[in-house]
Design an enzyme around this catalytic site. Sequence first.
Site, mmCIF file in Angstrom:
data_model
loop_
_atom_site.group_PDB
_atom_site.id
_atom_site.type_symbol
_atom_site.label_atom_id
_atom_site.label_comp_id
_atom_site.label_asym_id
_atom_site.label_seq_id
_atom_site.Cartn_x
_atom_site.Cartn_y
_atom_site.Cartn_z
ATOM 1 N N ASN A 9 28.545 -19.193 -16.207
ATOM 2 C CA ASN A 9 27.837 -20.451 -15.932
ATOM 3 C C ASN A 9 28.789 -21.347 -15.141
ATOM 4 O O ASN A 9 29.713 -21.915 -15.702
ATOM 5 C CB ASN A 9 27.439 -21.104 -17.269
ATOM 6 C CG ASN A 9 26.833 -22.486 -17.086
ATOM 7 O OD1 ASN A 9 26.540 -22.910 -15.968
ATOM 8 N ND2 ASN A 9 26.633 -23.188 -18.191
ATOM 9 N N LYS A 11 28.211 -24.111 -13.810
ATOM 10 C CA LYS A 11 27.928 -25.553 -13.958
ATOM 11 C C LYS A 11 27.931 -26.227 -12.576
ATOM 12 O O LYS A 11 27.556 -25.588 -11.594
ATOM 13 C CB LYS A 11 28.908 -26.185 -14.949
ATOM 14 C CG LYS A 11 28.933 -25.406 -16.277
ATOM 15 C CD LYS A 11 29.667 -26.080 -17.381
ATOM 16 C CE LYS A 11 29.610 -25.209 -18.639
ATOM 17 N NZ LYS A 11 30.278 -25.817 -19.787
ATOM 18 N N HIS A 94 20.941 -25.793 -22.465
ATOM 19 C CA HIS A 94 22.399 -25.927 -22.592
ATOM 20 C C HIS A 94 22.709 -27.275 -23.233
ATOM 21 O O HIS A 94 22.037 -28.268 -22.971
ATOM 22 C CB HIS A 94 23.061 -25.804 -21.213
ATOM 23 C CG HIS A 94 24.539 -25.635 -21.309
ATOM 24 N ND1 HIS A 94 25.388 -26.685 -21.572
ATOM 25 C CD2 HIS A 94 25.314 -24.525 -21.224
ATOM 26 C CE1 HIS A 94 26.624 -26.219 -21.633
ATOM 27 N NE2 HIS A 94 26.618 -24.915 -21.422
ATOM 28 N N GLU A 96 24.813 -29.419 -22.578
ATOM 29 C CA GLU A 96 25.023 -30.504 -21.605
ATOM 30 C C GLU A 96 23.695 -31.054 -21.123
ATOM 31 O O GLU A 96 23.557 -32.259 -20.881
ATOM 32 C CB GLU A 96 25.877 -29.979 -20.431
ATOM 33 C CG GLU A 96 27.323 -29.765 -20.872
ATOM 34 C CD GLU A 96 28.050 -28.634 -20.152
ATOM 35 O OE1 GLU A 96 27.563 -28.170 -19.103
ATOM 36 O OE2 GLU A 96 29.106 -28.216 -20.656
ATOM 37 N N GLU A 167 26.411 -21.472 -28.673
ATOM 38 C CA GLU A 167 27.516 -22.210 -28.058
ATOM 39 C C GLU A 167 27.818 -23.448 -28.893
ATOM 40 O O GLU A 167 27.207 -24.508 -28.696
ATOM 41 C CB GLU A 167 27.136 -22.650 -26.640
ATOM 42 C CG GLU A 167 26.880 -21.519 -25.685
ATOM 43 C CD GLU A 167 27.155 -21.923 -24.232
ATOM 44 O OE1 GLU A 167 27.909 -21.208 -23.587
ATOM 45 O OE2 GLU A 167 26.651 -22.953 -23.783
ATOM 46 N N GLY A 173 34.411 -26.137 -23.304
ATOM 47 C CA GLY A 173 35.309 -26.855 -22.407
ATOM 48 C C GLY A 173 36.493 -27.503 -23.109
ATOM 49 O O GLY A 173 37.196 -28.310 -22.524
ATOM 50 N N SER A 213 34.741 -21.679 -24.584
ATOM 51 C CA SER A 213 36.149 -21.353 -24.348
ATOM 52 C C SER A 213 36.459 -19.854 -24.421
ATOM 53 O O SER A 213 37.515 -19.460 -24.927
ATOM 54 C CB SER A 213 37.047 -22.147 -25.302
ATOM 55 O OG SER A 213 36.894 -23.544 -25.068
HETATM 56 P P1 13P Z 1 33.552 -23.080 -21.424
HETATM 57 O O1 13P Z 1 33.692 -21.586 -21.327
HETATM 58 O O2 13P Z 1 34.163 -23.811 -20.279
HETATM 59 O O3 13P Z 1 33.991 -23.586 -22.766
HETATM 60 O O4 13P Z 1 31.989 -23.398 -21.318
HETATM 61 C C1 13P Z 1 31.090 -22.685 -22.092
HETATM 62 C C2 13P Z 1 29.717 -22.983 -21.633
HETATM 63 O O5 13P Z 1 29.246 -24.091 -21.756
HETATM 64 C C3 13P Z 1 28.958 -21.902 -20.998
HETATM 65 O O6 13P Z 1 27.628 -22.230 -20.859
#
Ligand code: 13P
Length: 248
Positions: A9, A11, A94, A96, A167, A173, A213
């Site tokens: 992803n 983003k 997601h 976010e 997640e 992150g 992560s």
């Molecule tokens: P990270 O791998 O940067 O922690 O992000 C995970 C994520 O949100 C994947 O959709």
Amino acid sequence: MRKKIIAGNWKMNYSVNRAEDFVNDIKDRINTDEVEVVLCPNFVSLERVSDLIEDTNIKLGAQNVYFEDKGAYTGETSVDMLAAVNVKYCIVGHSERRMYFNETDEIVNKKVLKLLQKDISPIICVGETLEQRDSSKHFDVVENQVKNALKDVDSIFLKNKIVIAYEPIWAIGTGVTATDEQANEMCKFIREVVSKLYTKNVADMVTILYGGSVKPSNAKSILEQSDIDGALVGGASLTNDFVAIVNY
Ligand code: 13P
């Protein structure tokens, strides 16, 4: 045997030229049929990436979609538009998007149903905040998210189209990965929720990923857990680390 999926992803990273360079750099090294590799670039790069991976086993994923077919929805993108550039997967719900764009369980469910109509696999993201985990609400939170996302979804899609990604928000992150046990415990729990909603046979076939992560140093042990069928990778999917994760 459930096939592993490793999805990147991206983003809101990489404009189209950078996306092209990156895909050209890594594509031969992530072109495998041992795991299903999915790249989820930003909307404006979808078509370019689609062309670049045309002759590979790599699949294309989108990061979002809208649930209406067409019309006056400024800024939105329909499933037909995704299908036209060969999108096979689409991330929905997601954290976010839930956090910054008010994506509710109801919206997630509408997107899931619409994607399934057009034969695109939804990657349904679920997961709790640290506060919810600390107050032992994490199982309830995730159970509700899963149930609501799957409302009116036929069992056939659980077997061959739906992907659920656990997640935990506190692991996204942050560099803090859930332990293998925490990740597997929740993925197993999600499978039990699916089993209660459908049947054990259906639950045994549904694909459940872990995200948060994931990096080369922890990918192997996460991916070897009994109930984890792959990874949804954020930050590490933007670098050569993704190659190492795919080839774990
Ligand atoms: P990270 O791998 O940067 O922690 O992000 C995970 C994520 O949100 C994947 O959709």
